[in-house]
Motif scaffolding. Structure first.
Motif, PDB file in Angstrom:
ATOM      1  N   VAL A 442     -17.186  54.873   2.060  1.00 51.42           N
ATOM      2  CA  VAL A 442     -15.962  55.057   2.845  1.00 51.42           C
ATOM      3  C   VAL A 442     -16.127  54.476   4.246  1.00 51.42           C
ATOM      4  N   ALA A 443     -17.349  54.569   4.809  1.00 49.91           N
ATOM      5  CA  ALA A 443     -17.613  53.983   6.125  1.00 49.91           C
ATOM      6  C   ALA A 443     -17.497  52.459   6.074  1.00 49.91           C
ATOM      7  N   GLY A 454      -9.954  42.169   9.411  1.00 44.15           N
ATOM      8  CA  GLY A 454      -9.989  42.965   8.199  1.00 44.15           C
ATOM      9  C   GLY A 454     -10.975  42.482   7.158  1.00 44.15           C
ATOM     10  N   VAL A 455     -11.979  41.706   7.563  1.00 47.33           N
ATOM     11  CA  VAL A 455     -12.965  41.148   6.642  1.00 47.33           C
ATOM     12  C   VAL A 455     -14.247  41.962   6.749  1.00 47.33           C
ATOM     13  N   LEU A 456     -14.746  42.452   5.622  1.00 43.82           N
ATOM     14  CA  LEU A 456     -15.997  43.196   5.576  1.00 43.82           C
ATOM     15  C   LEU A 456     -17.137  42.218   5.321  1.00 43.82           C
ATOM     16  N   THR A 457     -18.017  42.068   6.297  1.00 42.59           N
ATOM     17  CA  THR A 457     -19.129  41.124   6.203  1.00 42.59           C
ATOM     18  C   THR A 457     -20.412  41.855   5.831  1.00 42.59           C
ATOM     19  N   GLU A 458     -21.416  41.073   5.479  1.00 42.53           N
ATOM     20  CA  GLU A 458     -22.710  41.645   5.120  1.00 42.53           C
ATOM     21  C   GLU A 458     -23.365  42.324   6.321  1.00 42.53           C
ATOM     22  N   ASP A 462     -24.691  46.231   6.614  1.00 43.79           N
ATOM     23  CA  ASP A 462     -26.052  46.590   7.032  1.00 43.79           C
ATOM     24  C   ASP A 462     -26.022  47.529   8.231  1.00 43.79           C
ATOM     25  N   ALA A 463     -25.085  47.297   9.152  1.00 46.13           N
ATOM     26  CA  ALA A 463     -25.004  48.157  10.340  1.00 46.13           C
ATOM     27  C   ALA A 463     -24.634  49.589   9.935  1.00 46.13           C
TER      28      ALA A 463
END
Length: 526
Positions: A442-443, A454-458, A462-463
């Motif tokens: 969910v995070a 709105g883009v979820l990156t690698e 990791d963060a």
């Protein structure tokens, strides 16, 4: 030669004199230059002092001007305030004078009207008394005639009613039937209400149930049941034994589930009820203590309600150690002790109506009578590497891939190896429960929604994983500091605690020994 020597001495003296004169001239020039420099320095100091003094005078003049301007402004403001106060006082005095004059005029008018009215009344006193006497006589005559008419009507009706025996009999019978009907309807309504409450009503201690109730029927006419493939293998063996017990109308076995929070105990109970074809009801141990004296009644109501289930009821008690504590060592109230005794009374014998499933994080706090009522103990440990990888992939698909591919939401996903990333995350989140892994997913979704594009990156994933691991480590440090866990992350045994329960595999082994002619929920033989 002497003369030449004298002349040479004389010349040398002349040269020395000339050199001394030259030296004196140089010293004089140096002294003049030094004096000139001192004069220039002194003039500079004088100029600076004069400039500073002039600047100081200018500032003083400016400050004096500001002070005088402020005094002038204050004086003008004071004069304006005095003028406003005078005007307000004059206006108030004018208003008060006008009100006083108006009041005097009103009093004079009222006095004049009163005198005129009194004079008129004195002059017309005879006429007024005659009018009052005529009105009273007319009213008395009207009342007497109304009483005579009503008495005559009621008297005639009563004589006619009494003289007709059939009417009297019918009236008495009607009143008797009406009383019987009212009494019967009231008792029937009470009985029906109790029956409906026992059959369809949900007790106050039950938080959630799969049984059909009137309120749930109005809210959700069709109840969709979702089955998690990841838990199907886990509940299969116990579900088969429980289902066969229900079909053969046998006695259900009570189960205790213990382990860290977030390991799926509540979900296990729901899936067990669904696979075995039973209804389930969830209650929380923390709801019992606040009920006080009403706890005993509520506890009996729960078990009475559980006995009315035609399919059999799986009663799941979450956080059971909140009210099933030891009566000998724990300081519990008399109301909670009475509620615990009621629970022990209703669970003293195994039943074919309901199955008891307890869940706790601290099973060593149970009363010994509770331990005597437990037939099976299941230890819910934290997920291993393989289980963590399945959970990470499950929640990554649910909270990241499905919203990203649905097209209706703002979430987008960058290009990278999703499977490899899930395997890496599963190795990094060692020691986390299934609930913590779901919150981590969910995070990720929240991180994508909070970004500009709105883009979820690698890197964002990791963060979030680093934050979750750090927070989990902080929680573990707190538990180690309180002595709840040992250095290997296992619960620390307390004094007087029960022996370590069996593992899930040891509990499931006797449940697998069922007749070969039985079938699994999907129809395949065991």
């Amino acid at each position: 030669m002497q003369e030449q020597s004298v002349q040479l001495e004389h010349q040398s003296r002349v040269k020395e004199y000339e050199a001394a004169v030259e030296q004196l001239k140089g010293d004089q020039i140096r002294i003049q230059a030094e004096e000139r420099r001192k004069t220039l320095n002194e003039e500079t100091k004088q100029h600076q002092a004069r400039a500073q003094y002039q600047d100081k005078l200018a500032r003083q003049r400016y400050d004096d001007q500001l002070r005088q301007q402020q005094l002038l402004n204050d004086e003008n403001l004071r004069k304006q305030e005095e003028s406003v106060q005078k005007q307000e006082a004059m206006r108030k005095a004018t208003i008060e004078h006008e009100m006083e004059l108006r009041h005097k005029n009103e009093m004079l008018r009222v006095e004049a009207e009163s005198k005129a009215r009194a004079r008129v009344e004195r002059e017309n006193a005879d006429i007024i008394r005659e009018q009052i006497r005529l009105k009273a006589a007319e009213h008395r005559q009207t009342v007497l005639e109304s009483i005579r008419t009503a008495g005559a009507v009621f008297g005639e009706g009563f004589r006619a009613f009494v003289s007709d025996w059939d009417k009297v009999t019918a009236t008495v019978a009607g009143l008797t039937l009406l009383a019987v009907g009212v009494y019967s309807a009231r008792n029937a309504t009470t009985v029906a209400g109790r029956y409906i409450e026992a059959r369809l009503g949900k007790p106050s201690l039950v938080r959630e149930t799969s049984r059909f109730t009137v309120v749930e029927a109005l809210k959700h006419p069709i109840k969709v049941r979702w089955t998690s493939p990841s838990l199907e293998e886990r509940v299969r063996d116990i579900a088969i034994a429980t289902r066969n017990t229900r079909q053969n109308r046998g006695l259900y076995r009570n189960i205790l589930m213990y382990g860290p929070p977030g390991t799926g105990k509540t979900l296990f109970a729901k899936k067990l009820a669904m696979h075995s074809g039973m209804d389930y009801a969830i209650m929380t141990g923390g709801d019992v203590a606040p009920m006080g004296r009403d706890g005993v009644t509520a506890m009996h109501k729960v078990f009475d309600w559980a006995g009315t289930s035609g399919r059999g009821l799986l009663l799941f008690v979450d956080e059971a150690d909140a009210f099933l504590r030891k009566r000998s060592t724990e300081k519990i109230s008399e109301d909670l002790r009475a509620t615990l005794n009621a629970f022990l009374y209703r669970t003293g014998e195994q039943s074919n109506k309901f199955m008891l499933v307890l869940a706790s994080n601290q099973p060593e706090q149970f009363d010994w009578a509770i331990n005597d009522r437990i037939d099976e103990i299941v230890n819910f440990m934290l997920p291993g590497l393989e289980e963590r990888e399945r959970l990470v992939r499950l929640y990554f698909d649910r909270y990241v891939l499905e919203p990203a591919t649905g097209g209706r939401q703002r979430l987008k996903l960058a290009q990278f190896d999703y499977g490899l990333k899930c395997s890496e995350i599963a190795k990094r989140v060692k020691g986390m429960s299934g609930r913590e892994i779901s919150k981590l997913a969910v995070a990720w979704q929240a991180a994508a929604y909070s970004s500009e594009d709105g883009v979820l990156t690698e890197a964002m994933i990791d963060a979030r994983v680093d934050d979750a691991v750090r927070q989990h480590q902080q929680k573990m440090d707190w538990l180690h500091g309180e002595g709840v866990l040992d250095n290997e992350g296992r619960p620390t045994p307390t004094k007087g605690s029960a022996p370590p329960p069996l593992k899930a595999q040891e509990v499931l082994r006797p449940l697998q020994e069922v007749p070969s002619d039985r079938s699994k929920p999907d129809g395949t033989p065991v």
